[in-house]
Design a protein around this motif. Structure first.
Motif, PDB file in Angstrom:
ATOM      1  N   MET A  18     -11.125  16.011  80.552  1.00 39.49           N
ATOM      2  CA  MET A  18     -10.088  15.014  80.283  1.00 39.49           C
ATOM      3  C   MET A  18      -8.982  15.569  79.376  1.00 39.49           C
ATOM      4  N   ASP A  19      -9.253  15.663  78.066  1.00 40.95           N
ATOM      5  CA  ASP A  19      -8.221  16.092  77.122  1.00 40.95           C
ATOM      6  C   ASP A  19      -7.812  17.543  77.354  1.00 40.95           C
ATOM      7  N   GLY A  20      -6.513  17.771  77.446  1.00 38.05           N
ATOM      8  CA  GLY A  20      -6.001  19.120  77.668  1.00 38.05           C
ATOM      9  C   GLY A  20      -6.092  19.568  79.109  1.00 38.05           C
ATOM     10  N   THR A  21      -6.626  18.701  79.975  1.00 30.57           N
ATOM     11  CA  THR A  21      -6.824  19.072  81.382  1.00 30.57           C
ATOM     12  C   THR A  21      -6.209  18.011  82.295  1.00 30.57           C
ATOM     13  N   LEU A  22      -6.922  16.915  82.541  1.00 36.36           N
ATOM     14  CA  LEU A  22      -6.353  15.856  83.377  1.00 36.36           C
ATOM     15  C   LEU A  22      -5.331  15.024  82.595  1.00 36.36           C
ATOM     16  N   LEU A  23      -5.642  14.727  81.342  1.00 39.06           N
ATOM     17  CA  LEU A  23      -4.729  13.928  80.526  1.00 39.06           C
ATOM     18  C   LEU A  23      -3.510  14.755  80.129  1.00 39.06           C
ATOM     19  N   ASN A  24      -2.338  14.159  80.202  1.00 41.42           N
ATOM     20  CA  ASN A  24      -1.135  14.860  79.752  1.00 41.42           C
ATOM     21  C   ASN A  24      -1.089  14.837  78.220  1.00 41.42           C
ATOM     22  N   PRO A  25      -0.118  15.500  77.587  1.00 44.11           N
ATOM     23  CA  PRO A  25      -0.085  15.543  76.124  1.00 44.11           C
ATOM     24  C   PRO A  25       0.007  14.170  75.463  1.00 44.11           C
ATOM     25  N   ALA A  26       0.426  13.154  76.208  1.00 45.18           N
ATOM     26  CA  ALA A  26       0.472  11.790  75.672  1.00 45.18           C
ATOM     27  C   ALA A  26      -0.863  11.065  75.852  1.00 45.18           C
ATOM     28  N   GLY A  27      -1.875  11.760  76.416  1.00 39.19           N
ATOM     29  CA  GLY A  27      -3.192  11.167  76.611  1.00 39.19           C
ATOM     30  C   GLY A  27      -3.275  10.232  77.797  1.00 39.19           C
ATOM     31  N   GLN A  28      -2.439  10.466  78.807  1.00 37.68           N
ATOM     32  CA  GLN A  28      -2.380   9.574  79.966  1.00 37.68           C
ATOM     33  C   GLN A  28      -2.772  10.294  81.252  1.00 37.68           C
ATOM     34  N   VAL A  29      -3.281   9.534  82.207  1.00 41.86           N
ATOM     35  CA  VAL A  29      -3.548  10.021  83.553  1.00 41.86           C
ATOM     36  C   VAL A  29      -2.343   9.656  84.413  1.00 41.86           C
TER      37      VAL A  29
END
Length: 271
Positions: free
Chosen positions: A13-24
């Motif tokens: 999730m974090d740093g991978t699927l989620l963008n820097p704003a923490g969104q999908v």
């Protein structure tokens, strides 16, 4: 790279699927629907709390497999597929050690919620992004006496690798230590990691390494990469993970996962 072999897609999730704003991104959800029609299966694998993961993936939460707490729990919908706790005595003995590490905040992670004893407002605000269900208690020791603990997470505002890991390195024979982000270090029982949780899901689905695609960015993804032929390290990944990956993807700020999934979709439509 024959993408037509892929049957299971696994993403951190974090740093991978989620963008820097923490969104999908909506782009991901659109690709997911199209790939699902091609009979591909999906699994989210994160150090996050289960409830935090499903909140991020709400539109698809009941149709994917979820590995949470770095492999401490795996679920499909309401069905628990795997649950691994740390021995209560182990939790009790390491808490005093963690309390002596300067500027380090401790989280006890259970299947349903997380417990902290920190009253630091800045930490609590940040912590809420990763742990949506939580309680603040006076003493974590009392929690460990009565509640199965899946994982102990620690947070350092500067660097877990620089300030927390060296203080715990001598305990690696007794615990599995995982630097799971710039600021996070996770403590579990040996053998409790994303890789073994993924192996269990592969076993249940009768899917092999050669049929598995994995995306990740940090050291808690290392074992998971060993279970997939199509292992992709994000451009923003830790240098050690990049060396172990078979392939690379653009960063999480550049839709790295989505770009590879578009290629996967094209490969499946052609067949």
């Amino acid at each position: 790279m024959d993408l037509t072999k892929v049957k299971l897609v696994v993403f951190d999730m974090d740093g991978t699927l989620l963008n820097p704003a923490g969104q999908v991104s909506q782009r991901f959800f659109t690709l997911f629907k199209k790939l699902q029609k091609q009979q591909l299966l999906f699994c989210a694998a994160s150090g996050r709390q289960y409830n935090s993961i499903v909140d991020k993936l709400a539109p698809i939460k009941d149709t994917i497999y979820i590995i949470a707490e770095n492999g401490g729990v795996a679920k499909k919908g309401n069905e628990v597929l795997l649950l691994k706790a740390i021995a209560a005595s182990r939790v009790q003995e390491i808490l005093p050690v963690l309390r002596n590490i300067k500027d380090t905040h401790i989280v006890l992670c259970t299947q349903e919620t997380a417990f902290i004893e920190s009253k630091d407002a800045a930490f609590i605000k940040l912590f809420q992004e990763y742990y949506h269900n939580y309680s603040i208690v006076d003493d974590l020791t009392t929690v460990a006496e009565t509640t199965p603990i899946l994982k102990i997470a620690t947070y350092h505002f500067s660097s877990s690798e620089t300030f927390v890991y060296p203080a715990l390195q001598h305990l690696e024979t007794d615990y599995l230590l995982k630097i799971s982000g710039q600021n996070w270090l996770d403590i579990s029982s040996h053998g409790v990691h994303k890789g073994n949780a993924l192996k269990e899901i592969q076993r249940l689905l009768n899917i092999s390494k050669a049929e598995t695609m994995v995306f990740g960015d940090y050291l808690n993804d290392l074992e998971m990469f060993e279970e997939a032929t199509f292992s992709f390290a994000m451009q923003n990944a830790h240098k050690t993970l990049k060396k172990r990956a078979n392939y690379s993807a653009k960063s999480n700020s550049e839709f790295g996962v989505e770009e590879v999934l578009e290629k996967l979709l094209q490969a499946n439509i052609k067949t």
